[in-house]
Design an enzyme around this catalytic site. Structure first.
Site, PDB file in Angstrom:
ATOM      1  N   GLY A  77      35.360  19.586  20.632  1.00 52.26           N
ATOM      2  CA  GLY A  77      36.721  20.031  20.381  1.00 52.26           C
ATOM      3  C   GLY A  77      37.292  19.575  19.061  1.00 52.26           C
ATOM      4  O   GLY A  77      36.628  19.568  18.025  1.00 52.26           O
ATOM      5  N   ARG A 125      32.351   9.466  25.771  1.00 52.50           N
ATOM      6  CA  ARG A 125      32.338   8.935  27.133  1.00 52.50           C
ATOM      7  C   ARG A 125      31.397   9.737  28.009  1.00 52.50           C
ATOM      8  O   ARG A 125      30.799   9.219  28.943  1.00 52.50           O
ATOM      9  CB  ARG A 125      33.755   8.949  27.720  1.00 52.50           C
ATOM     10  CG  ARG A 125      33.875   8.188  29.032  1.00 52.50           C
ATOM     11  CD  ARG A 125      35.244   8.277  29.605  1.00 52.50           C
ATOM     12  NE  ARG A 125      35.616   9.640  29.966  1.00 52.50           N
ATOM     13  CZ  ARG A 125      36.616   9.941  30.800  1.00 52.50           C
ATOM     14  NH1 ARG A 125      37.347   8.982  31.333  1.00 52.50           N
ATOM     15  NH2 ARG A 125      36.899  11.198  31.070  1.00 52.50           N
ATOM     16  N   ASP A 135      34.325   3.941  26.651  1.00 48.39           N
ATOM     17  CA  ASP A 135      35.408   4.365  27.521  1.00 48.39           C
ATOM     18  C   ASP A 135      36.638   3.584  27.083  1.00 48.39           C
ATOM     19  O   ASP A 135      36.677   2.352  27.187  1.00 48.39           O
ATOM     20  CB  ASP A 135      35.064   4.061  28.980  1.00 48.39           C
ATOM     21  CG  ASP A 135      36.108   4.586  29.951  1.00 48.39           C
ATOM     22  OD1 ASP A 135      37.234   4.906  29.509  1.00 48.39           O
ATOM     23  OD2 ASP A 135      35.809   4.673  31.157  1.00 48.39           O
ATOM     24  N   VAL A 136      37.653   4.286  26.571  1.00 49.28           N
ATOM     25  CA  VAL A 136      38.821   3.593  26.019  1.00 49.28           C
ATOM     26  C   VAL A 136      39.638   2.887  27.093  1.00 49.28           C
ATOM     27  O   VAL A 136      40.567   2.135  26.765  1.00 49.28           O
ATOM     28  CB  VAL A 136      39.715   4.551  25.205  1.00 49.28           C
ATOM     29  CG1 VAL A 136      38.972   5.096  23.996  1.00 49.28           C
ATOM     30  CG2 VAL A 136      40.254   5.684  26.075  1.00 49.28           C
ATOM     31  N   TYR A 139      50.782  14.226  30.907  1.00 50.47           N
ATOM     32  CA  TYR A 139      50.238  14.455  29.564  1.00 50.47           C
ATOM     33  C   TYR A 139      51.349  14.400  28.517  1.00 50.47           C
ATOM     34  O   TYR A 139      51.212  13.742  27.480  1.00 50.47           O
ATOM     35  CB  TYR A 139      49.545  15.813  29.547  1.00 50.47           C
ATOM     36  CG  TYR A 139      48.835  16.156  28.267  1.00 50.47           C
ATOM     37  CD1 TYR A 139      47.624  15.557  27.946  1.00 50.47           C
ATOM     38  CD2 TYR A 139      49.358  17.098  27.383  1.00 50.47           C
ATOM     39  CE1 TYR A 139      46.948  15.880  26.779  1.00 50.47           C
ATOM     40  CE2 TYR A 139      48.701  17.433  26.213  1.00 50.47           C
ATOM     41  CZ  TYR A 139      47.492  16.822  25.910  1.00 50.47           C
ATOM     42  OH  TYR A 139      46.832  17.153  24.756  1.00 50.47           O
ATOM     43  N   LYS A 197      51.648  11.729  25.431  1.00 51.87           N
ATOM     44  CA  LYS A 197      51.622  12.176  24.043  1.00 51.87           C
ATOM     45  C   LYS A 197      52.929  11.858  23.325  1.00 51.87           C
ATOM     46  O   LYS A 197      52.934  11.596  22.111  1.00 51.87           O
ATOM     47  CB  LYS A 197      51.328  13.680  23.987  1.00 51.87           C
ATOM     48  CG  LYS A 197      49.922  14.039  24.462  1.00 51.87           C
ATOM     49  CD  LYS A 197      48.852  13.444  23.564  1.00 51.87           C
ATOM     50  CE  LYS A 197      47.471  13.929  23.906  1.00 51.87           C
ATOM     51  NZ  LYS A 197      46.431  13.443  22.978  1.00 51.87           N
TER      52      LYS A 197
END
Length: 234
Positions: free
Chosen positions: A13, A34, A48-49, A140, A144
């Protein structure tokens, strides 16, 4: 001069488009993954954050291969879309923890070198969902929007050391995330975009490239929408 760059969530992406654009400019680019296949031609590290130890280990690997990170693009993120009345607490917290707290972790780790070097770029990928809101994306949108507050506070903290922190806020973009939408939902969103189409990931990457460049040395704390005009006025 070739710089050491890290793009989180850079194996597909928008993240992959950013990584390839910066690599084509001659930077040494690493991406975190990930899941999914690591992209060819780029240094890929598993991370993996959600896990602070994994973030630290990923940075150690990148630093050993290509030097301390000089440009960080914080892109890793997830969605768990549903209306609030159906949204579980896990749906909410998992998105906040990945998108917002995960970004805190990677920026904090990168800051060690950036502050000592008194130079560098941080670009955070937010969304127009943070600016205008989207039904079914309470989690979300909140995550953001939090990134914008995070970035602007960091911009003030980092500015005395010559490090800029900026935000790119894409609208609907032609990625796996958008193809997962039902046809009718996607068409409805496109119908609200003044330019009448989705963004290409390369168009988002171009904005990131500029903010990461020397030409943007006097820009910090900015939010740049790449959304075809959908969020104008917010």
């Amino acid at each position: 001069m070739s710089r050491s760059v890290l793009v989180t969530g850079g194996n597909r992406g928008i993240g992959l488009a950013v990584a390839r654009r910066l690599s084509a400019d001659g930077d040494r680019v690493a991406v975190t993954c990930r899941s999914g296949e690591p992209p060819s031609g780029l240094l890929a590290v598993n991370c993996d954050v959600l896990d602070a130890t994994a973030v630290d280990e990923a940075f150690d690997k990148v630093e050993a291969e290509q030097g301390p990170v000089e440009v960080l693009v914080a892109n890793a993120g997830i969605t768990r879309d549903t209306l609030l009345i159906r949204m579980s607490e896990q749906d909410f917290t998992s998105v906040i923890d990945t998108n917002l707290t995960g970004t805190y972790r990677v920026v904090k780790r990168a800051a060690r070198h950036l502050m000592r070097a008194q130079a560098g770029r941080v670009v955070i990928i937010s969304s127009t969902a943070a600016l205008s809101g989207v039904a079914g994306q309470v989690n979300y949108g909140a995550s953001k929007a939090g990134l914008i507050g995070l970035a602007r506070s960091l911009a003030r903290e980092f500015a005395p050391r010559g490090v800029t922190v900026n935000v790119v806020a894409p609208g609907l973009t032609d990625t796996a995330m958008s193809t997962a939408l039902a046809d009718g939902q996607r068409e409805r969103i496109v119908g609200q975009i003044p330019l009448g189409r989705m963004a290409d990931p390369e168009e988002v990457a171009a904005a990131v490239r500029f903010l990461a460049s020397t030409e943007a040395s006097y820009i910090t704390g900015a939010v740049v929408p790449v959304d075809g005009g959908m969020g104008m006025g917010h």
